[in-house]
Design a protein around this motif. Structure first.
Motif, PDB file in Angstrom:
ATOM      1  N   UNK A  85       0.821  -1.210   0.000  1.00 53.30           N
ATOM      2  CA  UNK A  85       0.000   0.000   0.000  1.00 53.30           C
ATOM      3  C   UNK A  85       0.856   1.262   0.000  1.00 53.30           C
ATOM      4  N   UNK A  86       1.854   1.329   0.856  1.00 53.60           N
ATOM      5  CA  UNK A  86       2.672   2.538   0.981  1.00 53.60           C
ATOM      6  C   UNK A  86       3.455   2.861  -0.291  1.00 53.60           C
ATOM      7  N   UNK A  87       4.217   1.919  -0.864  1.00 52.05           N
ATOM      8  CA  UNK A  87       4.944   2.268  -2.084  1.00 52.05           C
ATOM      9  C   UNK A  87       4.025   2.548  -3.267  1.00 52.05           C
ATOM     10  N   UNK A  88       2.837   1.954  -3.278  1.00 50.83           N
ATOM     11  CA  UNK A  88       1.891   2.249  -4.363  1.00 50.83           C
ATOM     12  C   UNK A  88       1.558   3.731  -4.335  1.00 50.83           C
ATOM     13  N   UNK A  89       1.215   4.231  -3.166  1.00 47.69           N
ATOM     14  CA  UNK A  89       0.885   5.650  -3.026  1.00 47.69           C
ATOM     15  C   UNK A  89       2.064   6.555  -3.313  1.00 47.69           C
TER      16      UNK A  89
ATOM     17  N   UNK B 219       4.865   9.789  -9.827  1.00 46.23           N
ATOM     18  CA  UNK B 219       4.480   9.744 -11.237  1.00 46.23           C
ATOM     19  C   UNK B 219       3.642  10.966 -11.613  1.00 46.23           C
ATOM     20  N   UNK B 220       2.653  11.265 -10.796  1.00 49.90           N
ATOM     21  CA  UNK B 220       1.778  12.397 -11.101  1.00 49.90           C
ATOM     22  C   UNK B 220       2.527  13.723 -11.027  1.00 49.90           C
ATOM     23  N   UNK B 221       3.460  13.868 -10.097  1.00 49.52           N
ATOM     24  CA  UNK B 221       4.266  15.096 -10.022  1.00 49.52           C
ATOM     25  C   UNK B 221       5.101  15.261 -11.288  1.00 49.52           C
ATOM     26  N   UNK B 222       5.781  14.194 -11.684  1.00 46.86           N
ATOM     27  CA  UNK B 222       6.573  14.250 -12.914  1.00 46.86           C
ATOM     28  C   UNK B 222       5.692  14.623 -14.096  1.00 46.86           C
ATOM     29  N   UNK B 223       4.528  13.981 -14.195  1.00 40.23           N
ATOM     30  CA  UNK B 223       3.636  14.218 -15.322  1.00 40.23           C
ATOM     31  C   UNK B 223       3.164  15.674 -15.361  1.00 40.23           C
TER      32      UNK B 223
ATOM     33  N   UNK C 171      10.400   4.171 -13.681  1.00 39.80           N
ATOM     34  CA  UNK C 171       9.165   3.414 -13.856  1.00 39.80           C
ATOM     35  C   UNK C 171       8.160   3.611 -12.712  1.00 39.80           C
ATOM     36  N   UNK C 172       7.937   4.858 -12.324  1.00 38.06           N
ATOM     37  CA  UNK C 172       7.004   5.134 -11.237  1.00 38.06           C
ATOM     38  C   UNK C 172       5.601   4.628 -11.539  1.00 38.06           C
ATOM     39  N   UNK C 173       5.145   4.804 -12.764  1.00 40.13           N
ATOM     40  CA  UNK C 173       3.799   4.354 -13.108  1.00 40.13           C
ATOM     41  C   UNK C 173       3.702   2.832 -13.024  1.00 40.13           C
ATOM     42  N   UNK C 174       4.667   2.126 -13.587  1.00 38.84           N
ATOM     43  CA  UNK C 174       4.646   0.673 -13.573  1.00 38.84           C
ATOM     44  C   UNK C 174       4.700   0.132 -12.145  1.00 38.84           C
ATOM     45  N   UNK C 175       5.556   0.752 -11.328  1.00 42.22           N
ATOM     46  CA  UNK C 175       5.661   0.292  -9.945  1.00 42.22           C
ATOM     47  C   UNK C 175       4.385   0.603  -9.166  1.00 42.22           C
ATOM     48  N   UNK C 176       3.812   1.780  -9.412  1.00 42.51           N
ATOM     49  CA  UNK C 176       2.544   2.132  -8.765  1.00 42.51           C
ATOM     50  C   UNK C 176       1.483   1.092  -9.124  1.00 42.51           C
TER      51      UNK C 176
ATOM     52  N   UNK D  70       2.349  -2.468  -7.515  1.00 47.38           N
ATOM     53  CA  UNK D  70       2.100  -2.494  -6.071  1.00 47.38           C
ATOM     54  C   UNK D  70       0.605  -2.440  -5.777  1.00 47.38           C
ATOM     55  N   UNK D  71      -0.107  -1.564  -6.488  1.00 50.59           N
ATOM     56  CA  UNK D  71      -1.551  -1.443  -6.261  1.00 50.59           C
ATOM     57  C   UNK D  71      -2.266  -2.732  -6.640  1.00 50.59           C
ATOM     58  N   UNK D  72      -1.873  -3.340  -7.753  1.00 46.33           N
ATOM     59  CA  UNK D  72      -2.506  -4.592  -8.190  1.00 46.33           C
ATOM     60  C   UNK D  72      -2.292  -5.695  -7.152  1.00 46.33           C
ATOM     61  N   UNK D  73      -1.075  -5.805  -6.635  1.00 48.80           N
ATOM     62  CA  UNK D  73      -0.795  -6.824  -5.613  1.00 48.80           C
ATOM     63  C   UNK D  73      -1.619  -6.567  -4.364  1.00 48.80           C
ATOM     64  N   UNK D  74      -1.678  -5.307  -3.961  1.00 48.82           N
ATOM     65  CA  UNK D  74      -2.475  -4.939  -2.788  1.00 48.82           C
ATOM     66  C   UNK D  74      -3.942  -5.285  -3.000  1.00 48.82           C
ATOM     67  N   UNK D  75      -4.456  -4.995  -4.190  1.00 47.80           N
ATOM     68  CA  UNK D  75      -5.871  -5.257  -4.480  1.00 47.80           C
ATOM     69  C   UNK D  75      -6.163  -6.757  -4.571  1.00 47.80           C
TER      70      UNK D  75
END
Length: 166
Positions: free
Chosen positions: A22-26, A32-36, A81-86, A89-94
């Motif tokens: 959960x934490x690294x996903x966030x 990612x969003x800041x970079x974008x 790869x911030x998006x891929x890692x996000x 991590x989120x997929x695993x958490x879900x």
């Protein structure tokens, strides 16, 4: 499976992994969003400045600098790869999240009669975790390799990461 062993597994493995993902996903989502946003803003500003160049003042240097920043940020997004890692991590958490509910309410494979629900729970959770580890992005694998080369075992690193998040 012994009830105490199962409770220990849920508290010290399942819940820890839920927190870990959960934490690294966030964190990766935020990066990612800041970079974008910076990329969007700088990409939009560059042609405007180029069009205004020479009207009042020379804007050639700012245009070149902003273009360089856009290139650097784009390379950073691709490299880290911030998006891929996000997403990973989120997929695993879900995938992990509903498992405890399936177990508690006896639905899905937990509804079958004569099954050891605790063993099934552990097996399903570990299968999810194994799949996540296999699908780690290249950057994550490189990061893990660096820690091993520096003499830091992954379990030590995970402990430090979890302490950092506490």
């Amino acid at each position: 499976m012994d009830n105490e062993i199962f409770k220990d597994y849920v508290e010290n493995r399942y819940k820890d992994q839920m927190f870990y993902y959960s934490k690294p996903a966030g964190k990766n989502q935020k990066k990612y969003k800041q970079f974008q946003w910076v990329l969007i803003i700088f990409s939009a500003i560059t042609p405007v400045l180029a069009a205004l160049d020479g009207k009042w003042v020379s804007l050639q240097v700012p245009v070149v600098l902003i273009s360089a920043i856009v290139a650097i940020l784009t390379a950073g997004l691709k490299t880290f790869q911030y998006q891929e890692m996000w997403v990973n991590y989120r997929a695993s958490n879900e995938l992990l999240k509903p498992e405890i509910y399936y177990y508690n309410f006896g639905v899905g494979p937990y509804a079958e009669e004569g099954i050891d629900k605790e063993t099934l729970f552990v097996s399903r959770v570990e299968t999810i975790l194994d799949k996540e580890h296999i699908n780690w992005p290249v950057v994550k694998k490189l990061h893990e390799t660096e820690h091993k080369e520096n003499g830091v075992e992954e379990s030590e690193h995970e402990t430090k990461v979890q302490q950092d998040h506490s």
